[in-house]
Design a protein around this motif. Structure first.
Motif, mmCIF file in Angstrom:
data_model
loop_
_atom_site.group_PDB
_atom_site.id
_atom_site.type_symbol
_atom_site.label_atom_id
_atom_site.label_comp_id
_atom_site.label_asym_id
_atom_site.label_seq_id
_atom_site.Cartn_x
_atom_site.Cartn_y
_atom_site.Cartn_z
ATOM 1 N N PRO A 188 0.806 -1.225 0.000
ATOM 2 C CA PRO A 188 0.000 0.000 0.000
ATOM 3 C C PRO A 188 0.841 1.277 0.000
ATOM 4 N N SER A 189 1.959 1.281 0.740
ATOM 5 C CA SER A 189 2.781 2.496 0.783
ATOM 6 C C SER A 189 3.398 2.798 -0.573
ATOM 7 N N VAL A 190 3.751 1.762 -1.326
ATOM 8 C CA VAL A 190 4.311 1.982 -2.653
ATOM 9 C C VAL A 190 3.232 2.520 -3.584
ATOM 10 N N GLN A 191 2.009 1.988 -3.434
ATOM 11 C CA GLN A 191 0.907 2.520 -4.228
ATOM 12 C C GLN A 191 0.675 4.000 -3.919
ATOM 13 N N ASP B 44 -2.820 1.997 8.114
ATOM 14 C CA ASP B 44 -3.718 1.003 8.698
ATOM 15 C C ASP B 44 -4.784 1.665 9.571
ATOM 16 N N LYS B 45 -4.418 2.777 10.235
ATOM 17 C CA LYS B 45 -5.397 3.502 11.049
ATOM 18 C C LYS B 45 -6.261 4.423 10.187
ATOM 19 N N THR C 111 -10.430 -0.455 7.142
ATOM 20 C CA THR C 111 -11.322 -1.504 6.643
ATOM 21 C C THR C 111 -10.693 -2.282 5.488
ATOM 22 N N ASN C 112 -10.468 -3.582 5.747
ATOM 23 C CA ASN C 112 -10.047 -4.499 4.683
ATOM 24 C C ASN C 112 -8.857 -3.990 3.873
ATOM 25 N N ARG C 113 -7.781 -3.625 4.561
ATOM 26 C CA ARG C 113 -6.559 -3.249 3.857
ATOM 27 C C ARG C 113 -6.049 -4.444 3.075
ATOM 28 N N VAL C 114 -5.613 -4.198 1.855
ATOM 29 C CA VAL C 114 -5.208 -5.278 0.956
ATOM 30 C C VAL C 114 -3.695 -5.440 1.007
ATOM 31 N N GLY C 115 -3.215 -6.655 1.301
ATOM 32 C CA GLY C 115 -1.791 -6.936 1.326
ATOM 33 C C GLY C 115 -1.211 -6.993 -0.072
ATOM 34 N N ALA C 116 0.131 -7.071 -0.142
ATOM 35 C CA ALA C 116 0.820 -6.972 -1.432
ATOM 36 C C ALA C 116 0.443 -8.124 -2.366
ATOM 37 N N TYR C 117 0.562 -9.365 -1.889
ATOM 38 C CA TYR C 117 0.243 -10.493 -2.772
ATOM 39 C C TYR C 117 -1.251 -10.550 -3.072
ATOM 40 N N GLU C 118 -2.073 -10.165 -2.106
ATOM 41 C CA GLU C 118 -3.517 -10.116 -2.355
ATOM 42 C C GLU C 118 -3.820 -9.147 -3.489
ATOM 43 N N ARG C 119 -3.213 -7.964 -3.438
ATOM 44 C CA ARG C 119 -3.427 -6.968 -4.490
ATOM 45 C C ARG C 119 -2.932 -7.489 -5.834
ATOM 46 N N MET C 120 -1.745 -8.098 -5.853
ATOM 47 C CA MET C 120 -1.181 -8.558 -7.124
ATOM 48 C C MET C 120 -2.020 -9.683 -7.736
ATOM 49 N N LEU C 121 -2.510 -10.593 -6.908
ATOM 50 C CA LEU C 121 -3.331 -11.692 -7.432
ATOM 51 C C LEU C 121 -4.656 -11.165 -7.982
ATOM 52 N N LEU C 122 -5.272 -10.242 -7.275
ATOM 53 C CA LEU C 122 -6.525 -9.661 -7.766
ATOM 54 C C LEU C 122 -6.300 -8.902 -9.072
ATOM 55 N N ASP C 123 -5.178 -8.188 -9.178
ATOM 56 C CA ASP C 123 -4.869 -7.472 -10.414
ATOM 57 C C ASP C 123 -4.612 -8.450 -11.567
ATOM 58 N N ALA C 124 -3.948 -9.569 -11.265
ATOM 59 C CA ALA C 124 -3.694 -10.570 -12.313
ATOM 60 C C ALA C 124 -5.006 -11.133 -12.841
ATOM 61 N N LEU C 125 -5.947 -11.404 -11.942
ATOM 62 C CA LEU C 125 -7.248 -11.928 -12.366
ATOM 63 C C LEU C 125 -8.022 -10.893 -13.183
#
Length: 485
Positions: free
Chosen positions: A177-180, A403-404, A408-422
């Protein structure tokens, strides 16, 4: 949208430690598209039920907040299937094709969580059986190659089977998220862009520090080393995000074009500049966070007398109008004082000091891990002096904890990458020309080290690396963030 997500290397560490937990979190957050199947592919003789039971045990090793309950896993595991495959057998690829054809999903993502040396043969087999049609995408894990030649050969084979739009080279740091928020910080706010240049910035530091050693991966790590494992991909990708020019749009290729320009503008190394501007080290026995730690050459599966580096610090420059003369310091290592990934942008001090005390400067700290946020360090008067004409300034921080701020439902790095791949979103994936240019830049360092294998500098586990790394920055009149008074 219906999807099939296939993991080659379905029983490997990457799959059960990172990918399956990320998918579970996406499912838990309600972000995983409906009508999906997840297929694990490996050589082990298992069926669906056996693999689900095995995976359930593995997921219990996750952080408590991320572990599935019995009821959650029962529902999530309905998506999960298993197929035994020998990756060298064409008939097994045909069985995979038949399994996928039984439902004919809208999107098929094939994730190669295997050793990179298998990428070319797997891609050729996928192409031979027709699993390279326009609904298929393939995800390639790092490290992609061992040097420029091997990376080019992998890309040549992959391009012979899949188009550039279908081949997704993953660097999970880009999903943090910080890189985004680097993009949002720079190009969504007017505050920083006028200062984001040589006239206002003294230096930029990128640190990717790990407190752990090589663990059970000693044989893999010894063939790789810190330069290939972290600098060539993660650190350089972060550098491009910090230094790129504003893209013409948020289109994936517009962004990747600007990142490529940064890589091409990096001042090249030669044998002399490698000796002057690059420090390599290897950890010895020490104490990390209160626990005794053995040295690298005592680690499991590490050959005696290994010359593999576990630490790299380097100074580089970007030869363009915006950044000319600004030093960028990149640093990574195993068994350092703490786990920390951050980017520190050190601004120049005011041109004429009117307050007593040192002429301090502002800095922006972009925290990647373990914290996730931004810290802007300003200077202010405490307002406690009486009778003084001017009071010395003290640093104060404006701190943003993502995070604060976004609980709500912060997306982790691999979670974000997998969703983007799909979804077919390519912004966070690395294009082949980017990846090859990064290899082209680090290769002179590898060549210089190969000619001088005894240049390792030892450092005690639990420290911030060899003293030469501090001297590298001090030579320009600066210091690493943790060394500043």
């Amino acid at each position: 949208m219906s999807f099939d997500l296939v993991f080659f290397g379905g029983t490997g560490d990457l799959t059960w430690r990172k990918l399956m937990p990320a998918l579970f979190q996406a499912w838990r957050h309600g972000k995983l598209p409906a009508h999906g199947r997840i297929l694990a592919v490996a050589r082990d003789d298992r069926d669906d039920a056996g693999y689900r039971a095995w995976l359930k045990d593995r997921l219990q090793e996750a952080e408590s907040a991320k572990r599935p309950s019995e009821e959650e896993f029962a529902r999530f595991s309905e998506l999960i299937h298993y197929l035994r495959m020998d990756l060298s057998q064409p008939t097994d690829y045909q069985r995979l094709k038949e399994w996928l054809a039984a439902r004919n999903a809208d999107t098929v993502v094939i994730y190669l969580a295997t050793s990179p040396h298998l990428f070319p043969s797997i891609c050729e087999q996928l192409g031979a059986c027709g699993l390279n049609h326009d609904r298929v995408r393939v995800v390639l894990e790092k490290p992609l190659g061992h040097d420029l030649a091997s990376a080019q050969e992998i890309n040549r084979v992959v391009r012979s089977v899949f188009s550039e739009q279908q081949a997704l080279r993953i660097d999970h740091y880009l999903g943090k998220p910080s890189v985004q928020n680097l993009m949002a910080l720079r190009f969504g706010n007017v505050l920083f862009e006028p200062l984001w240049r040589r006239e206002s910035i003294a230096n930029i530091q990128i640190t990717l520090a790990e407190s752990i050693g090589v663990g059970t991966r000693g044989d893999f790590y010894d063939r790789t080393g810190a330069l290939r494992d972290m600098i060539q991909n993660h650190a350089l990708q972060l550098l491009t995000m910090i230094a790129m020019e504003p893209p013409s749009s948020a289109n994936a290729d517009a962004i990747r074009d600007e990142k490529l320009k940064v890589l091409r503008s990096l001042k090249p190394f030669d044998a002399i500049s490698v000796a002057r501007d690059v420090v390599r080290g290897q950890y010895r026995a020490g104490n990390v966070e209160g626990h005794a730690a053995v040295g690298y050459i005592e680690e499991n599966k590490v050959p005696p007398g290994s010359h593999t580096e576990t630490f790299v610090a380097l100074r580089c420059e970007i030869q363009n109008w915006r950044w000319a003369g600004v030093p960028f310091y990149l640093r990574t290592g195993k068994r350092l004082a703490q786990r920390q990934a951050e980017i520190v942008v050190n601004f120049k001090a005011t041109p004429h000091p009117i307050f007593p005390g040192p002429n301090a400067a502002n800095k922006l700290v972009i925290k990647l891990q373990p914290e996730d946020g931004l810290e802007l360090q300003l200077l202010a008067a405490k307002g406690t002096s009486s009778g003084a004409e001017h009071e010395a300034l003290s640093p104060v921080s404006l701190d943003l904890d993502f995070d604060k701020a976004f609980p709500t439902n912060r997306v982790g790095a691999y979670e974000r990458m997998l969703l983007d791949a799909l979804a077919g979103r390519l912004n966070l994936f690395v294009r082949s020309d980017e990846q090859e240019q990064a290899w082209r830049w680090v290769e002179p360092i590898l060549e210089a080290w190969s000619a001088q294998p005894n240049g390792l500098r030892p450092y005690a586990a639990g420290t911030w690396g060899p003293p030469a790394a501090s001297a590298l920055v001090a030579r320009d009149g600066f210091a690493w963030a943790e060394e500043e008074c």
